[in-house]
Write a protein that holds these residues in place. Structure first.
Motif, mmCIF file in Angstrom:
data_model
loop_
_atom_site.group_PDB
_atom_site.id
_atom_site.type_symbol
_atom_site.label_atom_id
_atom_site.label_comp_id
_atom_site.label_asym_id
_atom_site.label_seq_id
_atom_site.Cartn_x
_atom_site.Cartn_y
_atom_site.Cartn_z
ATOM 1 N N SER A 26 15.663 0.469 -3.886
ATOM 2 C CA SER A 26 15.899 0.552 -1.966
ATOM 3 C C SER A 26 14.764 0.198 -1.465
ATOM 4 O O SER A 26 14.606 -0.558 -0.324
ATOM 5 C CB SER A 26 16.674 1.859 -1.710
ATOM 6 N N PHE A 27 13.616 0.620 -2.005
ATOM 7 C CA PHE A 27 12.314 0.195 -1.288
ATOM 8 C C PHE A 27 11.957 -1.222 -1.541
ATOM 9 O O PHE A 27 11.109 -1.542 -0.662
ATOM 10 C CB PHE A 27 11.208 1.299 -1.777
ATOM 11 N N GLY A 28 12.435 -1.770 -2.694
ATOM 12 C CA GLY A 28 12.136 -2.936 -2.971
ATOM 13 C C GLY A 28 12.602 -3.963 -1.705
ATOM 14 O O GLY A 28 11.857 -4.939 -1.643
ATOM 15 N N ALA A 29 13.499 -3.639 -0.668
ATOM 16 C CA ALA A 29 14.231 -4.491 -0.004
ATOM 17 C C ALA A 29 12.983 -4.451 1.181
ATOM 18 O O ALA A 29 12.988 -5.448 2.135
ATOM 19 C CB ALA A 29 15.359 -3.953 0.590
ATOM 20 N N GLY B 83 6.456 -6.025 1.761
ATOM 21 C CA GLY B 83 5.243 -6.067 2.688
ATOM 22 C C GLY B 83 4.722 -4.621 2.919
ATOM 23 O O GLY B 83 3.591 -4.495 3.622
ATOM 24 N N CYS B 84 5.302 -3.722 2.366
ATOM 25 C CA CYS B 84 4.684 -2.208 2.528
ATOM 26 C C CYS B 84 4.255 -1.708 1.357
ATOM 27 O O CYS B 84 4.850 -1.610 0.248
ATOM 28 C CB CYS B 84 5.905 -1.527 2.925
ATOM 29 N N SER B 85 2.679 -1.708 1.199
ATOM 30 C CA SER B 85 2.497 -1.216 -0.216
ATOM 31 C C SER B 85 2.331 -0.113 -0.493
ATOM 32 O O SER B 85 2.417 0.509 -1.806
ATOM 33 C CB SER B 85 0.684 -1.880 0.166
ATOM 34 N N TRP B 86 2.659 0.847 0.585
ATOM 35 C CA TRP B 86 2.758 2.155 0.113
ATOM 36 C C TRP B 86 3.802 2.531 -0.313
ATOM 37 O O TRP B 86 3.960 3.414 -1.305
ATOM 38 C CB TRP B 86 2.473 3.090 1.659
ATOM 39 N N VAL B 87 4.943 1.587 -0.312
ATOM 40 C CA VAL B 87 6.181 1.678 -0.983
ATOM 41 C C VAL B 87 6.112 1.721 -2.417
ATOM 42 O O VAL B 87 6.490 2.426 -3.233
ATOM 43 C CB VAL B 87 7.483 0.867 -0.439
ATOM 44 N N GLY B 88 5.172 0.758 -2.740
ATOM 45 C CA GLY B 88 5.151 0.627 -4.369
ATOM 46 C C GLY B 88 4.388 1.460 -4.980
ATOM 47 O O GLY B 88 4.389 2.177 -6.070
ATOM 48 N N ARG B 89 3.265 2.151 -4.060
ATOM 49 C CA ARG B 89 2.401 3.136 -4.610
ATOM 50 C C ARG B 89 3.096 4.457 -4.686
ATOM 51 O O ARG B 89 3.009 5.126 -5.960
ATOM 52 C CB ARG B 89 1.216 3.213 -3.475
ATOM 53 N N THR B 90 3.919 4.929 -3.957
ATOM 54 C CA THR B 90 4.824 5.979 -3.696
ATOM 55 C C THR B 90 5.730 6.190 -4.885
ATOM 56 O O THR B 90 6.177 6.840 -5.603
ATOM 57 C CB THR B 90 5.510 6.100 -2.346
ATOM 58 N N ALA B 91 6.522 4.895 -5.104
ATOM 59 C CA ALA B 91 7.247 4.896 -6.269
ATOM 60 C C ALA B 91 6.647 4.895 -7.634
ATOM 61 O O ALA B 91 7.321 5.673 -8.523
ATOM 62 C CB ALA B 91 8.098 3.258 -6.373
ATOM 63 N N GLY B 92 5.296 4.262 -7.633
ATOM 64 C CA GLY B 92 4.693 4.508 -8.837
ATOM 65 C C GLY B 92 4.325 5.810 -9.123
ATOM 66 O O GLY B 92 4.253 6.542 -10.313
ATOM 67 N N LYS B 93 3.906 6.531 -8.121
ATOM 68 C CA LYS B 93 3.477 8.035 -8.079
ATOM 69 C C LYS B 93 4.741 8.912 -8.739
ATOM 70 O O LYS B 93 4.606 9.767 -9.582
ATOM 71 C CB LYS B 93 2.980 8.685 -7.022
ATOM 72 N N VAL B 94 5.867 8.428 -8.154
ATOM 73 C CA VAL B 94 7.064 9.251 -8.880
ATOM 74 C C VAL B 94 7.481 9.056 -9.901
ATOM 75 O O VAL B 94 7.747 9.893 -10.584
ATOM 76 C CB VAL B 94 8.442 8.724 -7.732
ATOM 77 N N GLN B 95 7.262 7.921 -10.253
ATOM 78 C CA GLN B 95 7.544 7.304 -12.029
ATOM 79 C C GLN B 95 6.658 8.047 -12.844
ATOM 80 O O GLN B 95 6.873 8.624 -13.792
ATOM 81 C CB GLN B 95 7.476 5.910 -11.910
#
Length: 57
Positions: free
Chosen positions: A13-16, A19-31
């Motif tokens: 859902s965040f992939g959509a 342009g938001c680098s924090w989304v990827g960082r947050t998803a990585g932290k969760v994983q």
């Protein structure tokens, strides 16, 4: 298992929101947190299992 499915859903859902680098960082932290918890459960199981096996011998 439930946490991993939730993390994947969040990542998709965040992939959509490109342009938001924090989304990827947050998803990585969760994983990473989920993987650490999974490893801890697996290690605890193996420790408990081997401890009980040794009691039988």
């Amino acid at each position: 298992m439930y946490q991993r499915a939730l993390a994947i859903l969040l990542i998709l859902s965040f992939g959509a929101a490109s342009g938001c680098s924090w989304v990827g960082r947050t998803a990585g932290k969760v994983q990473a947190k989920i993987e650490r918890k999974t490893d801890a459960v697996e290690k605890g199981y193996n420790d408990g299992y081997s401890g009980e096996r040794q009691k039988q011998q």
